[in-house]
Write a protein that holds these residues in place. Structure first.
Motif, PDB file in Angstrom:
ATOM      1  N   PHE A 156       0.770  -1.054   0.051  1.00 51.81           N
ATOM      2  CA  PHE A 156       0.016  -0.151   0.018  1.00 51.81           C
ATOM      3  C   PHE A 156       0.954   1.427   0.033  1.00 51.81           C
ATOM      4  CE2 PHE A 156      -3.885  -2.622   1.762  1.00 51.81           C
ATOM      5  CZ  PHE A 156      -4.579  -2.536   0.431  1.00 51.81           C
ATOM      6  N   SER A 157       2.263   1.077  -0.002  1.00 53.41           N
ATOM      7  CA  SER A 157       2.904   2.418  -0.428  1.00 53.41           C
ATOM      8  C   SER A 157       3.110   2.860  -1.731  1.00 53.41           C
ATOM      9  CB  SER A 157       4.329   2.274   0.350  1.00 53.41           C
ATOM     10  OG  SER A 157       4.967   1.378  -0.645  1.00 53.41           O
ATOM     11  N   VAL A 158       2.551   1.839  -2.555  1.00 55.03           N
ATOM     12  CA  VAL A 158       2.551   2.468  -4.007  1.00 55.03           C
ATOM     13  C   VAL A 158       1.082   2.018  -4.579  1.00 55.03           C
ATOM     14  CG1 VAL A 158       4.899   2.079  -4.481  1.00 55.03           C
ATOM     15  CG2 VAL A 158       3.485   0.035  -4.810  1.00 55.03           C
ATOM     16  N   LEU A 159       0.207   1.626  -3.905  1.00 48.18           N
ATOM     17  CA  LEU A 159      -1.164   1.352  -4.084  1.00 48.18           C
ATOM     18  C   LEU A 159      -1.975   2.084  -3.349  1.00 48.18           C
ATOM     19  CD1 LEU A 159      -0.770  -2.714  -4.277  1.00 48.18           C
ATOM     20  CD2 LEU A 159      -1.072  -1.207  -6.178  1.00 48.18           C
ATOM     21  N   PRO A 160      -3.297   2.576  -3.755  1.00 44.00           N
ATOM     22  CA  PRO A 160      -3.817   2.133  -5.292  1.00 44.00           C
ATOM     23  C   PRO A 160      -3.197   2.745  -6.433  1.00 44.00           C
ATOM     24  CG  PRO A 160      -5.266   3.629  -4.175  1.00 44.00           C
ATOM     25  CD  PRO A 160      -4.492   3.052  -3.145  1.00 44.00           C
ATOM     26  N   SER A 161      -2.419   3.859  -5.989  1.00 39.43           N
ATOM     27  CA  SER A 161      -1.347   4.261  -7.137  1.00 39.43           C
ATOM     28  C   SER A 161      -0.142   4.910  -6.719  1.00 39.43           C
ATOM     29  CB  SER A 161      -2.110   5.401  -7.949  1.00 39.43           C
ATOM     30  OG  SER A 161      -2.228   6.632  -7.176  1.00 39.43           O
ATOM     31  N   VAL A 162       0.902   5.097  -7.275  1.00 42.53           N
ATOM     32  CA  VAL A 162       2.046   5.693  -6.767  1.00 42.53           C
ATOM     33  C   VAL A 162       1.982   6.994  -6.590  1.00 42.53           C
ATOM     34  CG1 VAL A 162       4.518   6.247  -7.488  1.00 42.53           C
ATOM     35  CG2 VAL A 162       3.541   4.128  -8.056  1.00 42.53           C
ATOM     36  N   ASP A 163       1.118   7.608  -7.070  1.00 45.69           N
ATOM     37  CA  ASP A 163       0.821   9.128  -6.766  1.00 45.69           C
ATOM     38  C   ASP A 163       0.043   9.314  -5.316  1.00 45.69           C
ATOM     39  OD1 ASP A 163       2.468   9.800  -8.909  1.00 45.69           O
ATOM     40  OD2 ASP A 163       0.607   9.802 -10.133  1.00 45.69           O
ATOM     41  N   ALA A 164      -0.824   8.353  -5.040  1.00 45.88           N
ATOM     42  CA  ALA A 164      -1.830   8.424  -4.018  1.00 45.88           C
ATOM     43  C   ALA A 164      -1.889   7.152  -3.355  1.00 45.88           C
ATOM     44  CB  ALA A 164      -3.248   8.963  -4.536  1.00 45.88           C
ATOM     45  N   PRO A 165      -0.877   6.751  -2.738  1.00 43.18           N
ATOM     46  CA  PRO A 165      -0.934   5.476  -1.878  1.00 43.18           C
ATOM     47  C   PRO A 165      -1.540   5.747  -0.609  1.00 43.18           C
ATOM     48  CG  PRO A 165       1.205   6.500  -1.490  1.00 43.18           C
ATOM     49  CD  PRO A 165       0.566   7.508  -2.679  1.00 43.18           C
ATOM     50  N   TYR A 166      -2.060   4.488  -0.022  1.00 39.12           N
ATOM     51  CA  TYR A 166      -2.784   4.570   1.227  1.00 39.12           C
ATOM     52  C   TYR A 166      -1.510   4.821   2.422  1.00 39.12           C
ATOM     53  CZ  TYR A 166      -6.974   2.466  -0.690  1.00 39.12           C
ATOM     54  OH  TYR A 166      -7.958   2.275  -1.378  1.00 39.12           O
ATOM     55  N   LEU A 167      -0.360   4.416   2.336  1.00 37.81           N
ATOM     56  CA  LEU A 167       0.618   4.616   3.111  1.00 37.81           C
ATOM     57  C   LEU A 167       1.629   5.199   2.862  1.00 37.81           C
ATOM     58  CD1 LEU A 167       0.865   0.822   4.832  1.00 37.81           C
ATOM     59  CD2 LEU A 167      -0.608   2.809   5.539  1.00 37.81           C
ATOM     60  N   ARG A 168       2.522   5.825   3.838  1.00 35.44           N
ATOM     61  CA  ARG A 168       4.030   6.232   3.431  1.00 35.44           C
ATOM     62  C   ARG A 168       4.829   6.189   4.547  1.00 35.44           C
ATOM     63  NH1 ARG A 168       4.504  11.647   5.498  1.00 35.44           N
ATOM     64  NH2 ARG A 168       6.288  12.083   4.458  1.00 35.44           N
ATOM     65  N   TYR A 169       6.158   5.892   4.267  1.00 29.15           N
ATOM     66  CA  TYR A 169       7.076   5.619   5.655  1.00 29.15           C
ATOM     67  C   TYR A 169       7.993   6.805   5.734  1.00 29.15           C
ATOM     68  CZ  TYR A 169       5.671   0.868   4.473  1.00 29.15           C
ATOM     69  OH  TYR A 169       5.144  -0.491   4.322  1.00 29.15           O
ATOM     70  N   GLN A 170       8.074   7.153   6.910  1.00 30.82           N
ATOM     71  CA  GLN A 170       9.062   7.876   7.461  1.00 30.82           C
ATOM     72  C   GLN A 170      10.108   7.442   8.551  1.00 30.82           C
ATOM     73  OE1 GLN A 170       8.878  11.369   6.185  1.00 30.82           O
ATOM     74  NE2 GLN A 170      10.863  11.629   7.173  1.00 30.82           N
ATOM     75  N   VAL A 171      11.249   7.460   8.262  1.00 24.64           N
ATOM     76  CA  VAL A 171      12.231   7.035   9.128  1.00 24.64           C
ATOM     77  C   VAL A 171      12.411   7.698  10.309  1.00 24.64           C
ATOM     78  CG1 VAL A 171      14.831   6.268   9.531  1.00 24.64           C
ATOM     79  CG2 VAL A 171      13.410   5.796   7.411  1.00 24.64           C
TER      80      VAL A 171
END
Ligand code: ZN
Ligand code: ZN
Length: 258
Positions: A102-117
């Motif tokens: 889900f960091s690239v789905l449903p699309s790379v531009d509008a994913p459900y998740l993003r990661y931050q270190v």
């Protein structure tokens, strides 16, 4: 700031939920089974999840949370975690085998998740709230979290065995109000606590002897099969804490304001 305890058990069973805490209504600290008690609307309001580490009891609701509310939200949910924890999620969970990435789905531009270190000692500021990862000592890379409202602070140790660096950091906090510290095992399983880098009551006593500040202390992450014995042993081994350091068991649905 308020922290609502959604889950604080070291295991599952009727009435038990694993570690998850809701900071105000938009930040989750760990994503154990306690997340499943939130309504869909409550889940959709969560903008950020801070993970202590990759163990399943702390992350198991994350894939289901993303699936449940991803499509309702305007922005991705941000997962804050150590780089090693994020790697573990990418490789072993959101790998299009156990669950979609889900960091690239449903699309790379509008994913459900993003990661931050995150890094120990480096504060993340969300509005006026300051959240700082703290050192911990566990079998996988792990942090605790220091949450500072500006008025008072709460420290959650996460899963940890004895840890020098943790107390160095905690004792430097000038407005500490609450300390949530784990004690997973009873004395008879102290060898397991040591092998798995958790605490048992005698190890807890050793760690609390290193706390130099007044604080309300709450115990979390008891393993259900021995929780009654663990509570009794804590009472026996820690009978004389100073009055400014009261110790209680953390409980589900408890709310700590600070
Ligand atoms: Zn763990
Ligand atoms: Zn755990």
């Amino acid at each position: 700031m308020k922290l609502t305890i959604l889950g604080c058990s070291g295991g599952i069973g009727a009435g038990l939920r694993t570690t998850a805490m809701l900071l105000d209504d938009d930040v989750l600290i760990d994503a154990g089974t306690g997340v499943g008690d939130l309504t869909q609307d409550e889940m959709a309001r969560i903008d950020a999840v801070f993970l202590t580490h990759s163990h399943v009891d702390h992350i198991c609701s994350l894939p289901l949370l993303a699936d449940a509310v991803g499509g309702r939200r305007q922005a991705p949910v941000t997962i804050y975690a150590l780089e090693a924890t994020i790697d573990a999620l990418r490789i072993h969970l959101f790998n299009n085998c156990l669950w979609p990435d889900f960091s690239v789905l449903p699309s790379v531009d509008a994913p459900y998740l993003r990661y931050q270190v995150v890094k120990p000692g480096v504060t993340v500021q969300i509005g006026k709230r300051r959240i700082t990862p703290l050192p911990a000592s566990h079998t996988v890379p792990t942090v605790g979290y220091w949450m500072d409202s500006g008025v008072a602070s709460l420290v959650f140790t996460g899963d940890t065995g004895p840890c020098d660096a943790l107390w160095e950091a905690v004792n430097a906090i000038d407005n500490l109000r609450y300390l949530i510290i784990e004690t997973s095992f009873a004395e008879q399983d102290c060898h397991i606590a040591k092998a798995s880098q958790h605490l048992c009551p005698s190890l807890l006593a050793g760690e609390l002897a290193r706390l130099r500040l007044p604080a309300e202390i709450f115990i979390t992450h008891l393993k259900p099969h021995d929780s009654a014995a663990t509570v009794a042993e804590i009472g026996r081994l820690l009978p004389d804490l100073p009055a400014d350091r009261p110790l209680r068991m953390l409980s589900r649905r408890q709310v700590l304001a600070f």
